[in-house]
Design a protein around this motif. Structure first.
Motif, short mmCIF file in Angstrom:
data_model
loop_
_atom_site.label_atom_id
_atom_site.label_comp_id
_atom_site.label_asym_id
_atom_site.label_seq_id
_atom_site.Cartn_x
_atom_site.Cartn_y
_atom_site.Cartn_z
N PRO A 61 1.38 -8.38 -4.83
CA PRO A 61 0.92 -9.28 -3.77
C PRO A 61 0.25 -8.52 -2.63
O PRO A 61 0.51 -7.33 -2.42
N ALA A 62 -0.60 -9.21 -1.92
CA ALA A 62 -1.29 -8.61 -0.77
C ALA A 62 -0.29 -8.26 0.33
O ALA A 62 0.73 -8.94 0.51
N ALA A 63 -0.58 -7.20 1.04
CA ALA A 63 0.23 -6.81 2.20
C ALA A 63 -0.25 -7.56 3.43
O ALA A 63 -1.45 -7.82 3.58
N THR A 64 0.69 -7.87 4.31
CA THR A 64 0.34 -8.59 5.54
C THR A 64 0.50 -7.73 6.78
O THR A 64 0.14 -8.15 7.88
N GLU A 65 1.04 -6.52 6.63
CA GLU A 65 1.21 -5.62 7.76
C GLU A 65 1.12 -4.18 7.28
O GLU A 65 1.25 -3.91 6.09
N PRO A 66 0.90 -3.24 8.20
CA PRO A 66 0.69 -1.85 7.81
C PRO A 66 1.91 -1.24 7.13
O PRO A 66 3.06 -1.67 7.35
N PHE A 67 1.66 -0.22 6.32
CA PHE A 67 2.73 0.55 5.68
C PHE A 67 2.25 1.99 5.58
O PHE A 67 1.06 2.27 5.72
N ASP A 68 3.19 2.90 5.36
CA ASP A 68 2.80 4.29 5.15
C ASP A 68 3.20 4.72 3.73
O ASP A 68 3.76 3.93 2.96
N VAL A 69 2.87 5.96 3.38
CA VAL A 69 3.15 6.43 2.02
C VAL A 69 4.65 6.48 1.76
O VAL A 69 5.11 6.20 0.65
N ALA A 70 5.43 6.80 2.79
CA ALA A 70 6.89 6.81 2.61
C ALA A 70 7.40 5.42 2.26
O ALA A 70 8.32 5.27 1.44
N ALA A 71 6.82 4.38 2.87
CA ALA A 71 7.23 3.01 2.56
C ALA A 71 6.84 2.64 1.13
O ALA A 71 7.57 1.90 0.44
N LEU A 72 5.69 3.11 0.68
CA LEU A 72 5.29 2.89 -0.72
C LEU A 72 6.29 3.55 -1.67
O LEU A 72 6.66 2.97 -2.70
N ALA A 73 6.72 4.76 -1.34
CA ALA A 73 7.70 5.45 -2.19
C ALA A 73 9.01 4.66 -2.23
O ALA A 73 9.62 4.50 -3.30
N ASP A 74 9.43 4.15 -1.08
CA ASP A 74 10.65 3.32 -1.04
C ASP A 74 10.46 2.08 -1.91
O ASP A 74 11.40 1.66 -2.61
N ALA A 75 9.27 1.49 -1.86
CA ALA A 75 9.00 0.28 -2.64
C ALA A 75 9.06 0.57 -4.14
O ALA A 75 9.52 -0.28 -4.92
N VAL A 76 8.59 1.75 -4.55
CA VAL A 76 8.64 2.12 -5.97
C VAL A 76 10.09 2.27 -6.42
O VAL A 76 10.47 1.82 -7.51
N VAL A 77 10.94 2.87 -5.59
CA VAL A 77 12.36 3.00 -5.93
C VAL A 77 13.00 1.61 -6.05
O VAL A 77 13.78 1.35 -6.98
N ASP A 78 12.66 0.72 -5.13
CA ASP A 78 13.18 -0.66 -5.22
C ASP A 78 12.73 -1.32 -6.52
O ASP A 78 13.50 -2.04 -7.15
#
Length: 272
Positions: A61-78
């Motif tokens: 899904p599209a993002a609605t607010e900013p994120f950083d690479v660390a947040a992407l890594a957390d999302a992959v673990v989730d």
């Protein structure tokens, strides 16, 4: 920073997960799981290959607010926990997906069994260039990037040899959500883990394309050297004749490199 939602596609044959080692693969900016189709077809009999898509790309899904690479890594673990709770996994990623891999190695190293960083670096480009691209895409949309991306992504002659496959990849870019793409650019603008590479202890390979002007072989060497300096094990490999999308341009070579890394990492685990 907000943690974006990412979704995945299974690229190996349909079967119960868990009987084969889990291999999670990540995309470059503007692409989708299509990037991994060919390499995954060569790896899928031996590994459960799960490809995740960046926010606003592919099935995510599209993002609605900013994120950083660390947040992407957390999302992959989730994401992994949603399909295989607490399971350790092999990871490979291209460009931004490779940056996520480095971040996983730094902040979630206990979850990784091996790490293949492809066409990427500990810092990619300049913040100014990424922020300028983010603004351009926000105002003009992702199609404005197609011509330049085609030149960066593929070695000369690839689009002539592989018109259908290269077209599918460029369609992924065209169809990506402009705002999510811009957030990805801003995440890359802020990404610089050159000082943290020594914290990566998982067996790592860093693959570069000899013709890649975005993530050069020197950048791959820098990553491998930084990991090794901290006591980790990392090797840099340059694949001749390719540019910025290694698993699309040289799927057999990349699959062989990944298979060697995974086998070595698993034998090292077994010996412990």
């Amino acid at each position: 920073m907000a943690k974006p939602a990412v979704k995945a596609a299974l690229l190996s044959p349909q079967r119960p997960l868990g009987d084969h080692p889990l291999l999670v693969v990540g995309p470059s900016l503007g692409t989708s799981s299509i990037l991994w189709n060919r390499a995954a077809s060569l790896l899928g009999n031996d590994y459960d290959v799960v490809a995740w898509d960046l926010p606003g790309h592919g099935v995510s899904p599209a993002a609605t607010e900013p994120f950083d690479v660390a947040a992407l890594a957390d999302a992959v673990v989730d994401l992994v926990d949603s399909i295989a709770p607490d399971q350790a996994f092999h990871y490979a990623g291209v460009s931004l997906g490779g940056a996520v891999g480095l971040q996983l190695g730094i902040t979630h190293g206990e979850r990784l069994r091996s790490l293949s960083v492809q066409n990427s670096g500990a810092k990619i480009g300049t913040p100014e260039a990424w922020l300028e691209r983010a603004e351009t895409v926000r105002t003009q949309g992702t199609p404005v990037m197609i011509q330049g991306s085609a030149q960066r992504w593929f070695a000369p002659g690839f689009m002539d040899r592989e018109p259908e496959f290269s077209s599918r990849l460029l369609h992924s870019l065209r169809d990506a959500d402009r705002f999510s793409y811009a957030f990805c650019c801003e995440a890359l603008a802020a990404f610089d883990v050159r000082g943290e590479l020594g914290g990566i202890t998982v067996p790592t390979q860093v693959i570069a394309g000899s013709l890649d002007a975005v993530a050069t072989p020197d950048m791959a060497d820098e990553v491998a050297t930084g990991i090794s300096a901290g006591g980790g094990t990392a090797t840099a490999v340059t694949v001749e004749g390719i540019s910025h999308l290694a698993p699309a341009e040289a799927p057999a070579h990349v699959a062989d490199l990944m298979r060697s890394l995974i086998s070595w990492a698993e034998s090292r685990e077994a010996a412990k």
